[in-house]
Design an enzyme around this catalytic site. Sequence first.
Site, mmCIF file in Angstrom:
data_model
loop_
_atom_site.group_PDB
_atom_site.id
_atom_site.type_symbol
_atom_site.label_atom_id
_atom_site.label_comp_id
_atom_site.label_asym_id
_atom_site.label_seq_id
_atom_site.Cartn_x
_atom_site.Cartn_y
_atom_site.Cartn_z
ATOM 1 N NE ARG A 13 -2.780 -1.480 3.238
ATOM 2 C CZ ARG A 13 -3.140 -1.148 4.477
ATOM 3 N NH1 ARG A 13 -3.871 -0.075 4.688
ATOM 4 N NH2 ARG A 13 -2.754 -1.874 5.506
ATOM 5 C CB ALA A 375 27.571 45.176 -3.034
#
Length: 452
Positions: A13, A375
């Site tokens: 199942r 950055a």
Amino acid sequence: MNIVILAAGQGKRMHSNLPKILHPLAGKALAAHVIDTARSLSPQTLCLVYGHGGDMVRTTLDAPDLAWALQEPQLGTGHAVQQALPHLKGAGTTLVLYGDVPLIQADTLKRLLHAAQDALAILTVELADPSGYGRIVRDAGGRVVRIVEQKDATSDECRIREINTGIMAMPTGRLGEWLGRLSNDNAQKEYYLTDVVGMAVETGVAIRTTHPGHEWEVLGVNSKVQLAELERIAQRSTAERLMEEGVRLADPARIDVRGELICGRDVFIDVNCVFEGTVHLGEAVEVGPNCVLKNARIGSGTRLAAFTHIEDATVGADGQIGPFARLRPGTELAEDVHVGNFVEIKKSTIAAHSKANHLAYIGDAMIGSRVNVGAGTITCNYDGANKFQTIIEDDAFIGSDTQLVAPVRVGRGATLGAGTTLTKDAPADTLTISRAKQISIPGWKRPVKTRK
Ligand code: UD1
Ligand code: CA
């Protein structure tokens, strides 16, 4: 004491190519939960009866302390235990567990084993809806006389609400004889382990019943729906343990621990965080919402902001990581390091008080203390074939949008101008800049569209 774990069944199942007992619950195979709990009881022999999924089950779960018994074909639970008989030692007790009943707790088993001294002990529960289970049949004096499977039960027996969880313990010395006498003359044409109960009664062996600490301990997994139900139970119980140890959870229903989470005092964990493998959170660590941490160690006082992803990495004390930071394998950050949004770090060390706050890729790098990574900085660590290292020494300042073409070294106190593509080492205490000179062209005109 011997432990036999029955795990030969198919699990139709589950509708899966993966054998049922290998499905993960809280990050670990179902059967591995049972094996670990069994191991905690220090049995003389720990034997797995396997069949369906054969080799895959054995290779996935194998460990030096496990004995394996192949059951092929699968003719019932009694037949399964029979396959384990050659491994069973001594005059003590044999405890039978199920590989698909993963949440059984050691305390419950200790009580069952205690009851099984010179007796056969069955772990039972009373259920409002007992359908499907074997029923515990007692005589007028309340003594257990046998177990009857639902398919063989009379309608009176079907009304019994006390059921067999399947987990039982019995004298090893008797087991061979009892199992040898089993027949498959029943509705399912199987050799039922449960039939030994009637035999024990006949031979005058006492039968005792004990009950699990919680009903959920004896729930089995037969479908993906039940697997999900047990996952929630397991997670809830982990969350409760964490809170009892002093961890503050924004919502105990929204944390998933798929492994081991070890926390210091005053840790706070916001919603929807996933912890995998072994994760250590130091004192007063704060984990923001939607973080994923796998095999990580986070130092005390560090804050992980929302959506931080950390794998095989360590973060020092008093750091600030995220939101949206990604620390990949081999990242080691010292104390008071700041890693901001959309910064990815791989196989790199960053020393104390350094910052990479926005949009950067740092791979195969060694960064000193008090370095500022601007950055858009990228370590170009890969030439398409090999990886190279970038070294940035203490107090360097890396201007925004810099590419560091490795192997390359930035000296102590050096400054790189914004937009630099660094292909040679940058000397200490010096400004290095590789940008073309800015010019302005008077009278320059924008191109115009040509008419068709
Ligand atoms: C069994 C019990 C039943 C109990 C129920 C609890 C018997 C005859 N019945 O029923 O009283 O209420 O468990 O869930 O014991 N297995 C093997 N080899 C086999 C058959 C089973 O290894 O040939 C293993 C399965 O993988 C599973 C466990 O034994 O882990 C139980 O098998 P399952 O088919 O679920 O037993 P039930 O018939 O439900
Ligand atoms: Ca079952």
